[in-house]
Each structure stands twice: as C-alpha cells, then as structure tokens.
Design a protein around this motif. Structure first.
Motif, PDB file in Angstrom:
ATOM      1  N   PHE A   7      -3.815   2.908  -0.059  1.00  0.00           N
ATOM      2  CA  PHE A   7      -3.632   2.113   1.148  1.00  0.00           C
ATOM      3  C   PHE A   7      -2.255   2.352   1.750  1.00  0.00           C
ATOM      4  CE2 PHE A   7      -2.288  -0.325  -2.483  1.00  0.00           C
ATOM      5  CZ  PHE A   7      -1.148  -1.000  -2.080  1.00  0.00           C
ATOM      6  N   GLY A   8      -2.071   1.868   2.978  1.00  0.00           N
ATOM      7  CA  GLY A   8      -0.816   2.076   3.697  1.00  0.00           C
ATOM      8  C   GLY A   8       0.265   1.127   3.235  1.00  0.00           C
ATOM      9  N   PHE A   9       0.905   1.464   2.128  1.00  0.00           N
ATOM     10  CA  PHE A   9       1.866   0.557   1.503  1.00  0.00           C
ATOM     11  C   PHE A   9       3.100   0.308   2.365  1.00  0.00           C
ATOM     12  CE2 PHE A   9       2.995   4.831   0.116  1.00  0.00           C
ATOM     13  CZ  PHE A   9       4.362   4.863   0.336  1.00  0.00           C
ATOM     14  N   SER A  10       3.311   1.136   3.386  1.00  0.00           N
ATOM     15  CA  SER A  10       4.500   0.951   4.218  1.00  0.00           C
ATOM     16  C   SER A  10       4.513  -0.427   4.872  1.00  0.00           C
ATOM     17  CB  SER A  10       4.580   2.036   5.294  1.00  0.00           C
ATOM     18  OG  SER A  10       3.451   1.980   6.146  1.00  0.00           O
ATOM     19  N   ARG A  11       3.334  -1.031   5.057  1.00  0.00           N
ATOM     20  CA  ARG A  11       3.266  -2.370   5.634  1.00  0.00           C
ATOM     21  C   ARG A  11       3.754  -3.432   4.652  1.00  0.00           C
ATOM     22  NH1 ARG A  11       2.880  -3.216  10.882  1.00  0.00           N
ATOM     23  NH2 ARG A  11       2.080  -5.279  10.360  1.00  0.00           N
ATOM     24  N   GLU A  18      -2.270  -7.771  -4.505  1.00  0.00           N
ATOM     25  CA  GLU A  18      -2.078  -7.087  -5.781  1.00  0.00           C
ATOM     26  C   GLU A  18      -2.073  -5.578  -5.567  1.00  0.00           C
ATOM     27  OE1 GLU A  18      -4.716  -8.416  -8.969  1.00  0.00           O
ATOM     28  OE2 GLU A  18      -5.429 -10.010  -7.629  1.00  0.00           O
ATOM     29  N   PHE A  19      -1.307  -4.880  -6.400  1.00  0.00           N
ATOM     30  CA  PHE A  19      -1.304  -3.423  -6.365  1.00  0.00           C
ATOM     31  C   PHE A  19      -0.587  -2.904  -7.607  1.00  0.00           C
ATOM     32  CE2 PHE A  19       2.159  -5.202  -3.915  1.00  0.00           C
ATOM     33  CZ  PHE A  19       3.283  -4.591  -4.446  1.00  0.00           C
ATOM     34  N   THR A  20      -0.675  -1.609  -7.809  1.00  0.00           N
ATOM     35  CA  THR A  20       0.001  -0.959  -8.930  1.00  0.00           C
ATOM     36  C   THR A  20       1.055   0.003  -8.398  1.00  0.00           C
ATOM     37  OG1 THR A  20      -1.953  -1.098 -10.352  1.00  0.00           O
ATOM     38  CG2 THR A  20      -0.299   0.540 -10.941  1.00  0.00           C
ATOM     39  N   LEU A  21       2.233  -0.037  -9.002  1.00  0.00           N
ATOM     40  CA  LEU A  21       3.286   0.931  -8.708  1.00  0.00           C
ATOM     41  C   LEU A  21       3.259   2.004  -9.788  1.00  0.00           C
ATOM     42  CD1 LEU A  21       6.453  -1.207  -7.804  1.00  0.00           C
ATOM     43  CD2 LEU A  21       4.961   0.039  -6.242  1.00  0.00           C
ATOM     44  N   GLU A  22       3.247   3.250  -9.376  1.00  0.00           N
ATOM     45  CA  GLU A  22       3.223   4.358 -10.334  1.00  0.00           C
ATOM     46  C   GLU A  22       4.342   5.335 -10.010  1.00  0.00           C
ATOM     47  OE1 GLU A  22       0.379   8.089 -10.659  1.00  0.00           O
ATOM     48  OE2 GLU A  22      -0.619   6.304 -11.469  1.00  0.00           O
ATOM     49  N   SER A  23       5.216   5.573 -10.985  1.00  0.00           N
ATOM     50  CA  SER A  23       6.274   6.561 -10.778  1.00  0.00           C
ATOM     51  C   SER A  23       5.702   7.962 -10.980  1.00  0.00           C
ATOM     52  CB  SER A  23       7.447   6.310 -11.727  1.00  0.00           C
ATOM     53  OG  SER A  23       7.026   6.370 -13.072  1.00  0.00           O
ATOM     54  N   GLN A  24       6.423   8.965 -10.483  1.00  0.00           N
ATOM     55  CA  GLN A  24       5.870  10.318 -10.408  1.00  0.00           C
ATOM     56  C   GLN A  24       6.558  11.286 -11.365  1.00  0.00           C
ATOM     57  OE1 GLN A  24       4.818  11.434  -6.183  1.00  0.00           O
ATOM     58  NE2 GLN A  24       6.311   9.817  -5.749  1.00  0.00           N
ATOM     59  N   ASP A  25       6.501  10.986 -12.646  1.00  0.00           N
ATOM     60  CA  ASP A  25       7.005  11.899 -13.680  1.00  0.00           C
ATOM     61  C   ASP A  25       8.412  12.410 -13.386  1.00  0.00           C
ATOM     62  OD1 ASP A  25       4.640  11.740 -15.159  1.00  0.00           O
ATOM     63  OD2 ASP A  25       3.688  13.267 -13.905  1.00  0.00           O
ATOM     64  N   GLY A  26       9.313  11.486 -13.143  1.00  0.00           N
ATOM     65  CA  GLY A  26      10.703  11.871 -12.936  1.00  0.00           C
ATOM     66  C   GLY A  26      11.079  12.159 -11.500  1.00  0.00           C
ATOM     67  N   GLU A  68      11.526  11.371  -7.451  1.00  0.00           N
ATOM     68  CA  GLU A  68      11.941  10.177  -6.729  1.00  0.00           C
ATOM     69  C   GLU A  68      10.745   9.521  -6.048  1.00  0.00           C
ATOM     70  OE1 GLU A  68      15.112  10.747  -4.024  1.00  0.00           O
ATOM     71  OE2 GLU A  68      16.515  11.483  -5.533  1.00  0.00           O
ATOM     72  N   GLY A  69      10.827   8.220  -5.889  1.00  0.00           N
ATOM     73  CA  GLY A  69       9.766   7.500  -5.202  1.00  0.00           C
ATOM     74  C   GLY A  69       8.629   7.110  -6.126  1.00  0.00           C
ATOM     75  N   VAL A  70       7.744   6.279  -5.611  1.00  0.00           N
ATOM     76  CA  VAL A  70       6.598   5.788  -6.374  1.00  0.00           C
ATOM     77  C   VAL A  70       5.343   5.865  -5.514  1.00  0.00           C
ATOM     78  CG1 VAL A  70       7.998   4.210  -7.771  1.00  0.00           C
ATOM     79  CG2 VAL A  70       6.972   3.402  -5.637  1.00  0.00           C
ATOM     80  N   ILE A  71       4.197   5.739  -6.177  1.00  0.00           N
ATOM     81  CA  ILE A  71       2.901   5.709  -5.504  1.00  0.00           C
ATOM     82  C   ILE A  71       2.355   4.285  -5.572  1.00  0.00           C
ATOM     83  CG2 ILE A  71       0.514   6.530  -5.584  1.00  0.00           C
ATOM     84  CD1 ILE A  71       1.581   9.109  -6.855  1.00  0.00           C
ATOM     85  N   TYR A  72       1.797   3.819  -4.466  1.00  0.00           N
ATOM     86  CA  TYR A  72       1.124   2.521  -4.426  1.00  0.00           C
ATOM     87  C   TYR A  72      -0.381   2.764  -4.492  1.00  0.00           C
ATOM     88  CZ  TYR A  72       5.349   0.015  -2.900  1.00  0.00           C
ATOM     89  OH  TYR A  72       6.596  -0.552  -2.822  1.00  0.00           O
ATOM     90  N   LYS A  73      -1.073   2.045  -5.373  1.00  0.00           N
ATOM     91  CA  LYS A  73      -2.519   2.245  -5.492  1.00  0.00           C
ATOM     92  C   LYS A  73      -3.199   0.957  -5.944  1.00  0.00           C
ATOM     93  CE  LYS A  73      -2.361   3.964 -10.268  1.00  0.00           C
ATOM     94  NZ  LYS A  73      -2.701   5.081 -11.173  1.00  0.00           N
ATOM     95  N   ASP A  74      -4.539   0.992  -5.918  1.00  0.00           N
ATOM     96  CA  ASP A  74      -5.375  -0.126  -6.391  1.00  0.00           C
ATOM     97  C   ASP A  74      -4.982  -1.446  -5.732  1.00  0.00           C
ATOM     98  OD1 ASP A  74      -6.612   1.702  -8.077  1.00  0.00           O
ATOM     99  OD2 ASP A  74      -5.233   1.293  -9.728  1.00  0.00           O
ATOM    100  N   LEU A 131      -3.334  -2.061   6.481  1.00  0.00           N
ATOM    101  CA  LEU A 131      -3.077  -1.589   5.121  1.00  0.00           C
ATOM    102  C   LEU A 131      -4.068  -0.512   4.690  1.00  0.00           C
ATOM    103  CD1 LEU A 131      -2.336  -4.940   3.232  1.00  0.00           C
ATOM    104  CD2 LEU A 131      -0.694  -3.164   3.828  1.00  0.00           C
ATOM    105  N   GLY A 132      -5.165  -0.371   5.442  1.00  0.00           N
ATOM    106  CA  GLY A 132      -6.205   0.576   5.054  1.00  0.00           C
ATOM    107  C   GLY A 132      -7.272  -0.043   4.181  1.00  0.00           C
ATOM    108  N   PHE A 133      -7.396  -1.386   4.209  1.00  0.00           N
ATOM    109  CA  PHE A 133      -8.440  -2.099   3.471  1.00  0.00           C
ATOM    110  C   PHE A 133      -9.578  -2.373   4.457  1.00  0.00           C
ATOM    111  CE2 PHE A 133      -5.652  -4.442   0.109  1.00  0.00           C
ATOM    112  CZ  PHE A 133      -4.889  -3.301  -0.051  1.00  0.00           C
ATOM    113  N   PHE A 134     -10.711  -1.718   4.277  1.00  0.00           N
ATOM    114  CA  PHE A 134     -11.771  -1.858   5.269  1.00  0.00           C
ATOM    115  C   PHE A 134     -13.002  -2.605   4.758  1.00  0.00           C
ATOM    116  CE2 PHE A 134      -9.310   1.793   6.757  1.00  0.00           C
ATOM    117  CZ  PHE A 134      -9.031   1.373   8.041  1.00  0.00           C
ATOM    118  N   LYS A 135     -13.162  -2.738   3.458  1.00  0.00           N
ATOM    119  CA  LYS A 135     -14.317  -3.448   2.917  1.00  0.00           C
ATOM    120  C   LYS A 135     -13.912  -4.880   2.589  1.00  0.00           C
ATOM    121  CE  LYS A 135     -16.600   0.643   0.996  1.00  0.00           C
ATOM    122  NZ  LYS A 135     -17.154   1.280  -0.231  1.00  0.00           N
TER     123      LYS A 135
END
Length: 278
Positions: free
Chosen positions: A23-27, A187-195, A197-203, A239-243
């Motif tokens: 989803f569009g975590f920037s929001r 709710e969401f999960t933060l995931e780092s990217q194996d060293g 910089e930055g993280v991924i937002y998901k779920d 956010l990109g949540f459509f359902k």
C-alpha cells in the motif's frame, strides 16, 4: 436481536475494514519537509504524550519519564540540533523493558521519524477532521495507543489504535455537545532490507468503528454515517486499500449523544470562517 431490549441498552455498531498486501505508506509517514519529525524532536515531545504497548506489555508514563531523564545527556544543546540519538536509545530501552529484542537500526530510524503525532498518528485524525469539519463537526483530543510487536530483527508489526471524540461545532467555532466516539485502528508491518537503508511497509489493515445510529442524523441529502463512510473510503483509496468489508455488531452502552436525532444540523463551518481545531 431481542426487540424487547430497551434502545438505550443497545448500541449497534458498524465496523468498516480494509486491507492490502502492499500500500501507499507515504500517506502514513510524516511529511518529508517536517523538520520536527526529521530531527526526532517530534518523537522527543510525544514519548510522554502517547501510550505505548510493546509485545503486549504496557509502557507506563513513569517509565517513559525515567528513560527520558536517563538519556537526557543525549539531548541537543539547541533546538536546531539532532534529537534522533536520544529517541533511538529510549526506544531500545522500551523494547528491553518489554523483554523483546531490539530491531534493526533502519527500523529504529523509521520509528523515530514516524511513530508519533506527525506520522502514523496523523492520517486518520487529519482525514476525519477535514471531512467532518465541512459539516460543522469537530474532532478533538483523540486518545491514542501505539502497539509495537517485535517479530524478528528485520520485522516489527505496528498497530495504532485511536478513539476520536466527535463534537458539534457551535456558531462561535467552539466545541458544543459531544456526538459520539469513533474508534480507528491501522496495522502494518515494517520490514528492513538486509542492511540497506529504508524499510518496506506491507500487510496493511485499516478499520473504523462507527455507531449505527448516526444514520439517523441527516446532513442535507446525506446522513452522518455516510459522510464518515465516504471519508474512510477516500482514505483507503489513497493508501491503496480497495477491498472494504463491512461488519455489524453490538458495543457497550451507547456513547452517541441522545439528542442527536432531534437536533437540527449546526451552522456550516464556512459560514463563520472557522476550521476544525486540534
């Protein structure tokens, strides 16, 4: 439902739910130009304004105050300097107190910037303020709880729970009678990217619980429930949540203003030049 139960003992609610794998975590994040969030100053201020729960363990205000005092030496000497080292150490100690391991540095950095009222706490609050303010309602002093669960060093789950008190806006722009409370959760999960910089937002998951009785309060050709539902849908789309899933249920004794159905809509906010307050 038993029709003999007095209406005042019933509180039918409707919970609007949406989710998305990506989803569009920037929001959800603080604005890139928000200096207070970027320097960690906002997090410094919000440590003692917000309630935190880590791995199911509540972080008391006394503990937060103690940690802030303990790392006082890391605070900058002027307002223009960096609060981030201080905020990171306080977060580390909060995880340790909850008997959880400390997540990766990139996750800590993301929490310092966004785990506050400029970031994760802001989205639903601002969206509801803007939508309801157009119809002369105020959203004031929400109660917030930030839940953080350590999954592993590279993953943490976040759930921001918020209770939004809704008030009528008087003709002088001040808050009148309370209408009800809305309950939101993101709710969401933060995931780092194996060293990296930055993280991924998901779920991502988003929910908003609304008293069903708001359908009985008309605003022009709409009702208050539909106005809130439209606000929720627009925020989901951004956010990109459509359902969107709708669930019906019962809550504790009603907190909706008992005079709601008998009152005329208040004067529209643009008729007296006021906008919703914080």
């Amino acid at each position: 439902m038993n029709s003999f139960i007095p209406e005042e003992k019933e509180n039918p609610i409707v919970t609007l739910k949406a989710q998305a794998e990506k989803f569009g975590f920037s929001r959800l994040r603080a604005d890139k130009n928000n200096e207070s969030a970027n320097t960690g100053e906002q997090m410094y201020k919000d440590f003692q304004r917000m309630d935190f729960v880590i791995n199911g363990k509540s972080i008391s205000g006394d503990l937060t105050a103690k940690l802030c005092k303990e790392y006082n030496s890391l605070l900058p000497k002027s307002e223009d300097e960096n609060y981030r080292p201080f905020a990171k150490e306080v977060f580390k100690e909060m995880f340790k107190y909850a008997e959880a391991k400390v997540p990766s540095d990139s996750i800590l950095e993301e929490l310092v910037t966004n785990c506050n009222q400029a970031g994760y706490e802001a989205g639903v609050f601002i969206e509801s303020q803007l939508a309801l303010g157009q119809h002369s309602f105020l959203v004031l002093s929400p109660k917030r709880v930030m839940n953080i669960d350590y999954i592993d060093q590279n993953n943490v789950s976040i759930r921001s729970d918020m209770k939004l008190p809704i008030f009528f806006q008087r003709s002088d722009g001040k808050a009148g009678d309370k209408v009800c409370d809305l309950s939101s959760s993101i709710e969401f999960t933060l995931e780092s990217q194996d060293g990296k910089e930055g993280v991924i937002y998901k779920d991502g998951k988003l929910s908003l619980t609304v008293p069903k009785r708001l359908k009985d309060y008309n605003i022009g050709d709409k009702n208050l429930f539909d106005v809130i539902k439209e606000c929720f849908q627009k925020f989901c789309e951004r956010l990109g949540f459509f359902k969107i899933k709708i669930e019906h249920g019962l809550d504790k004794p009603p907190k909706v203003n008992s005079h709601l159905e008998n009152m005329e809509p208040p004067i529209h906010s643009n008729e007296h030049g006021n906008t919703p307050g914080n």
